[in-house]
Design a protein around this motif. Structure first.
Motif, PDB file in Angstrom:
ATOM      1  N   UNK A  67       0.856  -1.196   0.000  1.00 16.42           N
ATOM      2  CA  UNK A  67       0.000   0.000   0.000  1.00 16.42           C
ATOM      3  C   UNK A  67       0.884   1.235   0.000  1.00 16.42           C
ATOM      4  N   UNK A  68       0.255   2.379  -0.213  1.00 12.24           N
ATOM      5  CA  UNK A  68       0.972   3.641  -0.142  1.00 12.24           C
ATOM      6  C   UNK A  68       1.831   3.959  -1.338  1.00 12.24           C
ATOM      7  N   UNK A  69       1.578   3.312  -2.486  1.00 15.02           N
ATOM      8  CA  UNK A  69       2.363   3.590  -3.681  1.00 15.02           C
ATOM      9  C   UNK A  69       1.549   3.392  -4.938  1.00 15.02           C
ATOM     10  N   UNK A  70       2.226   3.504  -6.087  1.00 15.38           N
ATOM     11  CA  UNK A  70       1.593   3.296  -7.390  1.00 15.38           C
ATOM     12  C   UNK A  70       2.028   1.922  -7.902  1.00 15.38           C
ATOM     13  N   UNK A  71       1.073   1.179  -8.452  1.00 18.73           N
ATOM     14  CA  UNK A  71       1.323  -0.196  -8.856  1.00 18.73           C
ATOM     15  C   UNK A  71       0.731  -0.475 -10.237  1.00 18.73           C
ATOM     16  N   UNK A  72       1.388  -1.366 -10.968  1.00 15.86           N
ATOM     17  CA  UNK A  72       0.816  -1.923 -12.197  1.00 15.86           C
ATOM     18  C   UNK A  72       0.224  -3.274 -11.824  1.00 15.86           C
ATOM     19  N   UNK A  73      -1.017  -3.512 -12.242  1.00 22.17           N
ATOM     20  CA  UNK A  73      -1.729  -4.719 -11.840  1.00 22.17           C
ATOM     21  C   UNK A  73      -2.371  -5.375 -13.049  1.00 22.17           C
ATOM     22  N   UNK A  74      -2.232  -6.701 -13.146  1.00 24.07           N
ATOM     23  CA  UNK A  74      -3.003  -7.482 -14.112  1.00 24.07           C
ATOM     24  C   UNK A  74      -4.038  -8.261 -13.319  1.00 24.07           C
ATOM     25  N   UNK A  75      -5.308  -8.087 -13.669  1.00 27.06           N
ATOM     26  CA  UNK A  75      -6.373  -8.747 -12.922  1.00 27.06           C
ATOM     27  C   UNK A  75      -7.500  -9.157 -13.868  1.00 27.06           C
ATOM     28  N   UNK A  76      -8.411  -9.962 -13.349  1.00 24.19           N
ATOM     29  CA  UNK A  76      -9.591 -10.349 -14.125  1.00 24.19           C
ATOM     30  C   UNK A  76      -9.236 -11.000 -15.443  1.00 24.19           C
ATOM     31  N   UNK A  77      -9.909 -10.562 -16.495  1.00 17.73           N
ATOM     32  CA  UNK A  77      -9.681 -11.086 -17.844  1.00 17.73           C
ATOM     33  C   UNK A  77      -8.536 -10.333 -18.505  1.00 17.73           C
TER      34      UNK A  77
END
Length: 215
Positions: free
Chosen positions: A152-162
């Motif tokens: 938490x507390x930062x910027x993230x790249x996320x792959x989720x779902x489809x």
């Protein structure tokens, strides 16, 4: 094309382009843009005769100095664009190790140990402005699936779902209490995304800006 016209294309002044043509090395965060406009690779740009002024490194225990091949100071890192999410394959992402990614991006961060856990990401859209502008290129470090619940507390790249691929901010992490993660846009007009824990595939923490367009 004049120096001013070329400079405008790559986010520099005509005077800066004039200096590079005389042999000064361009800034590392502009190499990819310059190479793209010239129709060459970054390696071809760096080892050519145009930019021959390479950094001098002092050798330990010797009064002599050496001029290394400047291309060796760059690390080629797997590269993905937010635009590419429709083409992401349905695979096990193996905690963010993207060894199936074919395209790479040169990163000049000599004090940062780059490894297979890193990914370069091109941002498209203004959802993270003003912190990260559209067109910026950032470096992310993979977070293991077991550690996602602590981030938490930062910027993230996320792959989720489809295979949805986004770059968002995590303000607080409620995975262990609510079973879902709230992803926030810095640009208030875009709001938030709620992602169930079961739909999270992999995550990278954004640690550096590699290149950002001047606007």
């Amino acid at each position: 094309m004049t120096q001013a016209e070329f400079g405008k294309r790559v986010g520099l002044t005509g005077g800066a382009i004039s200096l590079y043509e005389k042999g000064n090395a361009p800034p590392s965060d502009k190499l990819a843009s310059i190479a793209r406009e010239l129709g060459v690779t970054v390696d071809e740009l760096l080892v050519g005769e145009t930019f021959s002024q390479e950094p001098i490194q002092t050798l330990a225990g010797s009064a002599k100095s050496a001029r290394p091949n400047i291309a060796e100071l760059y690390t080629q890192v797997p590269f993905l664009s937010i635009r590419a999410q429709a083409g992401l394959p349905q695979i096990d992402y193996n905690d963010g190790v993207m060894n199936w990614v074919e395209e790479t991006y040169p990163v000049f961060l000599p004090l940062v140990p780059i490894n297979e856990k890193h990914l370069v990401i091109e941002i498209q859209g203004d959802s993270m402005e003003p912190e990260i502008k559209s067109g910026a290129v950032v470096l992310g470090q993979a977070i293991t699936k077991d550690d996602i619940k602590y981030e938490s507390g930062g910027v993230y790249a996320i792959i989720y779902g489809n295979n949805r691929f986004v770059v968002k901010r995590i303000k607080t992490n409620d995975l262990m209490t609510t079973g879902s993660l709230i992803l926030w846009s810095d640009n208030e007009k875009y709001g938030q995304i709620v992602v169930p824990a079961s739909e999270l595939h992999c995550m990278w923490k954004i640690t550096h800006k590699v290149n950002e367009h001047v606007r």
